[in-house]
Design an enzyme around this catalytic site. Structure first.
Site, PDB file in Angstrom:
ATOM      1  N   CYS A 155       0.818  -1.213   0.000  1.00 50.94           N
ATOM      2  CA  CYS A 155       0.000   0.000   0.000  1.00 50.94           C
ATOM      3  C   CYS A 155       0.853   1.265   0.000  1.00 50.94           C
ATOM      4  O   CYS A 155       0.660   2.148  -0.833  1.00 50.94           O
ATOM      5  CB  CYS A 155      -0.938  -0.004   1.211  1.00 50.94           C
ATOM      6  SG  CYS A 155      -1.863   1.523   1.350  1.00 50.94           S
ATOM      7  N   CYS A 209      -1.412   1.595  -3.222  1.00 49.60           N
ATOM      8  CA  CYS A 209      -2.444   2.632  -3.031  1.00 49.60           C
ATOM      9  C   CYS A 209      -1.901   4.058  -2.971  1.00 49.60           C
ATOM     10  O   CYS A 209      -2.417   4.940  -3.660  1.00 49.60           O
ATOM     11  CB  CYS A 209      -3.201   2.404  -1.714  1.00 49.60           C
ATOM     12  SG  CYS A 209      -3.464   0.691  -1.283  1.00 49.60           S
ATOM     13  N   LYS A 219       0.104   5.321  -6.123  1.00 50.17           N
ATOM     14  CA  LYS A 219      -0.890   5.289  -7.216  1.00 50.17           C
ATOM     15  C   LYS A 219      -1.834   6.482  -7.124  1.00 50.17           C
ATOM     16  O   LYS A 219      -2.080   7.192  -8.087  1.00 50.17           O
ATOM     17  CB  LYS A 219      -1.663   3.963  -7.144  1.00 50.17           C
ATOM     18  CG  LYS A 219      -2.759   3.726  -8.134  1.00 50.17           C
ATOM     19  CD  LYS A 219      -4.125   4.255  -7.773  1.00 50.17           C
ATOM     20  CE  LYS A 219      -4.682   3.911  -6.443  1.00 50.17           C
ATOM     21  NZ  LYS A 219      -5.215   2.589  -6.270  1.00 50.17           N
ATOM     22  N   TYR A 268      -8.595  -3.910 -11.305  1.00 52.16           N
ATOM     23  CA  TYR A 268      -8.302  -2.641 -10.632  1.00 52.16           C
ATOM     24  C   TYR A 268      -7.091  -1.938 -11.244  1.00 52.16           C
ATOM     25  O   TYR A 268      -7.154  -0.785 -11.657  1.00 52.16           O
ATOM     26  CB  TYR A 268      -7.948  -2.909  -9.165  1.00 52.16           C
ATOM     27  CG  TYR A 268      -9.077  -3.182  -8.236  1.00 52.16           C
ATOM     28  CD1 TYR A 268      -9.581  -2.179  -7.420  1.00 52.16           C
ATOM     29  CD2 TYR A 268      -9.623  -4.455  -8.117  1.00 52.16           C
ATOM     30  CE1 TYR A 268     -10.602  -2.428  -6.516  1.00 52.16           C
ATOM     31  CE2 TYR A 268     -10.645  -4.720  -7.224  1.00 52.16           C
ATOM     32  CZ  TYR A 268     -11.126  -3.700  -6.424  1.00 52.16           C
ATOM     33  OH  TYR A 268     -12.132  -3.950  -5.539  1.00 52.16           O
ATOM     34  N   GLU A 295      -6.905   1.524 -13.460  1.00 52.06           N
ATOM     35  CA  GLU A 295      -6.334   2.706 -12.807  1.00 52.06           C
ATOM     36  C   GLU A 295      -5.143   3.238 -13.613  1.00 52.06           C
ATOM     37  O   GLU A 295      -5.051   4.427 -13.914  1.00 52.06           O
ATOM     38  CB  GLU A 295      -5.933   2.368 -11.370  1.00 52.06           C
ATOM     39  CG  GLU A 295      -7.176   2.117 -10.499  1.00 52.06           C
ATOM     40  CD  GLU A 295      -6.872   1.789  -9.046  1.00 52.06           C
ATOM     41  OE1 GLU A 295      -5.716   1.472  -8.720  1.00 52.06           O
ATOM     42  OE2 GLU A 295      -7.814   1.864  -8.224  1.00 52.06           O
ATOM     43  N   HIS A 328     -27.540  21.099  -1.597  1.00 48.69           N
ATOM     44  CA  HIS A 328     -27.567  21.605  -2.958  1.00 48.69           C
ATOM     45  C   HIS A 328     -26.628  22.783  -3.145  1.00 48.69           C
ATOM     46  O   HIS A 328     -26.535  23.623  -2.255  1.00 48.69           O
ATOM     47  CB  HIS A 328     -29.010  22.046  -3.278  1.00 48.69           C
ATOM     48  CG  HIS A 328     -29.202  22.461  -4.679  1.00 48.69           C
ATOM     49  ND1 HIS A 328     -29.196  21.576  -5.731  1.00 48.69           N
ATOM     50  CD2 HIS A 328     -29.382  23.700  -5.222  1.00 48.69           C
ATOM     51  CE1 HIS A 328     -29.390  22.236  -6.859  1.00 48.69           C
ATOM     52  NE2 HIS A 328     -29.501  23.515  -6.577  1.00 48.69           N
ATOM     53  N   GLU A 382     -26.113  14.893  -3.684  1.00 50.74           N
ATOM     54  CA  GLU A 382     -27.548  15.067  -3.399  1.00 50.74           C
ATOM     55  C   GLU A 382     -28.403  14.100  -4.225  1.00 50.74           C
ATOM     56  O   GLU A 382     -29.528  13.783  -3.860  1.00 50.74           O
ATOM     57  CB  GLU A 382     -27.992  16.511  -3.631  1.00 50.74           C
ATOM     58  CG  GLU A 382     -28.019  16.941  -5.084  1.00 50.74           C
ATOM     59  CD  GLU A 382     -28.495  18.387  -5.262  1.00 50.74           C
ATOM     60  OE1 GLU A 382     -29.558  18.729  -4.710  1.00 50.74           O
ATOM     61  OE2 GLU A 382     -27.802  19.162  -5.943  1.00 50.74           O
TER      62      GLU A 382
HETATM   63  P1  NDP Z   1      -7.755  -8.000 -10.422  1.00 53.57           P
HETATM   64  O1  NDP Z   1      -8.099  -9.261  -9.759  1.00 53.57           O
HETATM   65  O2  NDP Z   1      -8.549  -6.771 -10.120  1.00 53.57           O
HETATM   66  O3  NDP Z   1      -7.813  -8.206 -11.988  1.00 53.57           O
HETATM   67  C1  NDP Z   1      -7.044  -9.176 -12.636  1.00 53.57           C
HETATM   68  C2  NDP Z   1      -7.333  -9.127 -14.105  1.00 53.57           C
HETATM   69  O4  NDP Z   1      -6.421  -9.957 -14.782  1.00 53.57           O
HETATM   70  C3  NDP Z   1      -8.721  -9.645 -14.452  1.00 53.57           C
HETATM   71  O5  NDP Z   1      -9.215  -8.900 -15.540  1.00 53.57           O
HETATM   72  C4  NDP Z   1      -8.449 -11.086 -14.835  1.00 53.57           C
HETATM   73  O6  NDP Z   1      -9.362 -11.590 -15.755  1.00 53.57           O
HETATM   74  C5  NDP Z   1      -7.102 -10.958 -15.519  1.00 53.57           C
HETATM   75  N1  NDP Z   1      -6.302 -12.185 -15.461  1.00 53.57           N
HETATM   76  C6  NDP Z   1      -6.110 -12.972 -14.403  1.00 53.57           C
HETATM   77  N2  NDP Z   1      -5.292 -13.991 -14.726  1.00 53.57           N
HETATM   78  C7  NDP Z   1      -4.981 -13.832 -16.024  1.00 53.57           C
HETATM   79  C8  NDP Z   1      -4.186 -14.567 -16.935  1.00 53.57           C
HETATM   80  N3  NDP Z   1      -3.565 -15.680 -16.570  1.00 53.57           N
HETATM   81  N4  NDP Z   1      -4.083 -14.111 -18.201  1.00 53.57           N
HETATM   82  C9  NDP Z   1      -4.712 -12.971 -18.589  1.00 53.57           C
HETATM   83  N5  NDP Z   1      -5.486 -12.239 -17.761  1.00 53.57           N
HETATM   84  C10 NDP Z   1      -5.620 -12.671 -16.494  1.00 53.57           C
HETATM   85  O7  NDP Z   1      -6.202  -7.801 -10.147  1.00 53.57           O
HETATM   86  P2  NDP Z   1      -5.220  -6.556 -10.212  1.00 53.57           P
HETATM   87  O8  NDP Z   1      -3.902  -7.128 -10.587  1.00 53.57           O
HETATM   88  O9  NDP Z   1      -5.781  -5.453 -11.031  1.00 53.57           O
HETATM   89  O10 NDP Z   1      -5.165  -6.074  -8.706  1.00 53.57           O
HETATM   90  C11 NDP Z   1      -4.807  -7.010  -7.687  1.00 53.57           C
HETATM   91  C12 NDP Z   1      -5.613  -6.792  -6.448  1.00 53.57           C
HETATM   92  O11 NDP Z   1      -5.116  -5.661  -5.759  1.00 53.57           O
HETATM   93  C13 NDP Z   1      -7.085  -6.490  -6.697  1.00 53.57           C
HETATM   94  O12 NDP Z   1      -7.851  -7.654  -6.757  1.00 53.57           O
HETATM   95  C14 NDP Z   1      -7.455  -5.631  -5.535  1.00 53.57           C
HETATM   96  O13 NDP Z   1      -7.913  -6.439  -4.499  1.00 53.57           O
HETATM   97  C15 NDP Z   1      -6.160  -4.964  -5.153  1.00 53.57           C
HETATM   98  N6  NDP Z   1      -6.170  -3.576  -5.620  1.00 53.57           N
HETATM   99  C16 NDP Z   1      -7.078  -2.711  -5.101  1.00 53.57           C
HETATM  100  C17 NDP Z   1      -7.132  -1.412  -5.526  1.00 53.57           C
HETATM  101  C18 NDP Z   1      -8.169  -0.499  -4.964  1.00 53.57           C
HETATM  102  O14 NDP Z   1      -8.747  -0.817  -3.929  1.00 53.57           O
HETATM  103  N7  NDP Z   1      -8.466   0.631  -5.607  1.00 53.57           N
HETATM  104  C19 NDP Z   1      -6.206  -0.891  -6.528  1.00 53.57           C
HETATM  105  C20 NDP Z   1      -5.300  -1.887  -7.031  1.00 53.57           C
HETATM  106  C21 NDP Z   1      -5.291  -3.167  -6.580  1.00 53.57           C
HETATM  107  P3  NDP Z   1     -10.708 -12.338 -15.271  1.00 53.57           P
HETATM  108  O15 NDP Z   1     -11.667 -11.275 -14.843  1.00 53.57           O
HETATM  109  O16 NDP Z   1     -11.123 -13.061 -16.509  1.00 53.57           O
HETATM  110  O17 NDP Z   1     -10.304 -13.263 -14.167  1.00 53.57           O
END
Ligand code: NDP
Length: 448
Positions: free
Chosen positions: A43, A48, A51, A178, A182, A437, A442
């Site tokens: 984080c 976080c 970012k 995510y 982002e 407002h 709102e």
């Molecule tokens: P996410 O789980 O959000 O997304 C992963 C993405 O990668 C999905 O679209 C998934 O597809 C795809 N994917 C997974 N495996 C493969 C693969 N083998 N080949 C191709 N695509 C793949 O993970 P992130 O890496 O974006 O973030 C990690 C975690 O960190 C998040 O889950 C979140 O909990 C945390 N985070 C939170 C934030 C916040 O609160 N604002 C900001 C950044 C991170 P599919 O949907 O098909 O599985």
């Protein structure tokens, strides 16, 4: 006198580990925490916090343009990535210092080393020193998962993005979650040509479909490219350092930087869990009970290394609850009901509770109220971007069971509204509150 060197030995000084250490120490425990990299964890160091600072930096691109519509005589401005990068990294250093101070002021011994569990009460440090503790807490977080594809070594992850030498002209981001959304927003605002490459057609699985669709629509309108159902074949590096991403289906994409944002896996490698038989689940995460205890009585785990919610505030709560339970004579668990979350995309989106689809599955009949509006500021700025707020209500009780929104400041607004959803308020109770407002928030008390 205790039979052990420490009452608590924490492995990993991220959000969960630091909170657990501090609270346990405040309860009178003798605590050590081992951290092989930097204090603050994902984080603070590479997630976080930096970012969000990049998000602020990115926002100026549109703000400076919009300012002209508000009468400001803004000359053409250039963006200097290295200035923002260095200022962000300096702030990360400052925060790391604060975290270290917290540990220090609570008399927690910080050991800058890697720790391996060698017994139910024993860890071995990289230096060779062995330390005993009544309890061991694993708070090692998660690490980016990189899919198996030829040439994957030419890509980077969010870990490296904060340190780039220059802002890439063309960036490919693999994943649709995510981090992908982002960083797509951030680099697009910095002027990069951004392509999101996703294996399915679904972005941000788990968020409400209408809200996700709105993000896709706005992102596409802004000029972010999407390749859905993309099957990567290989990544080639050209002599000039640029990359070529080849697909099993469709044309190749050339870029200067490829970022994998394909999820994160629990950080369990090399921890020595096999030495004591700590059980993992099918996803490779440490299995714990409601009190964060593993199958080994003296060993606990909190945060992303367990398979709960991969969110900083959740890890912090788990660390706190663990310390209160074990050292504060106050056994307590974490309540995972109605945890709000947000994606700091451009514009951001946020949600709490059930999506419309989840609510229909769970409750049968639901009522849905939406407000689809153009924020006042966007109107004067001449931007077409519309915000969307959505309330999901249990048709039987009239309680609000889900709230979802995309638009400027959505995470800020949703955090406050999440209190009402968590408290189980009804749609009528929202409506009974007089609107503030003019504001975007709102809309929440005026939903039709
Ligand atoms: P996410 O789980 O959000 O997304 C992963 C993405 O990668 C999905 O679209 C998934 O597809 C795809 N994917 C997974 N495996 C493969 C693969 N083998 N080949 C191709 N695509 C793949 O993970 P992130 O890496 O974006 O973030 C990690 C975690 O960190 C998040 O889950 C979140 O909990 C945390 N985070 C939170 C934030 C916040 O609160 N604002 C900001 C950044 C991170 P599919 O949907 O098909 O599985």
């Amino acid at each position: 006198m205790s039979d052990y060197d420490f009452d608590l030995f924490v492995i990993g000084a991220g959000s969960g580990g630091v909170r657990a250490s501090r609270v346990a120490a405040a309860h009178g425990a003798k605590v050590a925490v081992a951290e092989e990299y930097r204090v603050g964890g994902t984080c603070v160091i590479r997630g976080c916090v930096p970012k969000k600072l990049l998000i602020y930096g990115a926002h100026f691109a549109e703000d400076l343009k919009d300012a002209r519509r508000f009468g400001w005589n803004v000359p053409d401005c250039g963006f200097e990535w290295t200035t923002l990068r260095d200022n962000v990294l300096a702030d990360v250093d400052r925060l790391e210092g604060l975290y270290k101070n917290t540990l220090d002021s609570h008399k927690v011994e910080l050991i800058a080393d890697r720790a391996t569990i060698v017994g139910p009460h024993k860890v071995k440090l990289g230096s060779g020193r062995e330390v005993s503790a009544k309890y061991i807490l694993i708070a090692t977080g998660a690490w980016p998962l990189i899919p198996e594809v030829e040439g994957a070594e030419h890509g980077v992850t969010s870990n490296e993005v904060f340190h780039l030498e220059e802002c890439p002209k063309r960036i490919v981001i693999v994943g649709g979650g995510y981090i992908a959304n982002e960083f797509a927003g951030i680099f697009h605002q910095f002027g990069s040509h951004v392509t999101i490459v996703n294996r399915s057609a679904t972005l941000l699985r788990g968020y409400d479909e209408q809200i996700r669709d709105r993000l896709l629509q706005i992102s596409t309108m802004k000029g972010i490219n999407f390749r859905f159902h993309a099957e990567m074949e290989k990544i080639e590096k050209n002599e000039d350092g640029t990359l070529c991403v080849r697909f099993k289906n469709g044309d190749p994409v050339a870029c200067d930087l490829l970022v994998f944002a394909t999820g994160r896996k629990p950080n369990v490698e090399g921890l020595g869990l096999e030495n004591v038989g700590v059980e993992l689940n099918e996803k490779g995460a440490i299995k714990v009970d409601d009190y964060s205890r593993t199958n080994v009585e003296s060993i606990y785990a909190v945060g992303d290394v367990t398979d709960r919610l991969q969110l900083t505030p959740v890890a912090i709560r788990e660390g706190h609850a663990f310390a209160d339970t074990v050292f504060g004579d106050n056994p307590r668990t974490v309540d995972y009901h109605c945890v709000p979350s947000a994606v700091f995309s451009h514009p951001p989106l946020a949600g709490v509770g059930l999506t419309e689809a989840q609510a229909k599955n769970k409750l049968g009949t639901v009522k849905v109220y939406t407000s689809d509006f153009r924020p006042m500021k966007n109107v004067l700025a001449g931007r077409d971007e519309r915000a969307l707020y959505k309330m999901v209500v249990d048709a039987t009780t009239n309680r609000v069971v889900g709230l979802h929104m995309i638009g400027p400041d959505a995470p800020e607004i949703l955090q406050a509204a999440a209190v009402a959803v968590k408290a189980g308020l009804t749609k009528q109770e929202f409506d009974d509150t007089v609107a503030l407002h003019p504001s975007m928030a709102e809309e929440l008390v005026l939903l039709k």
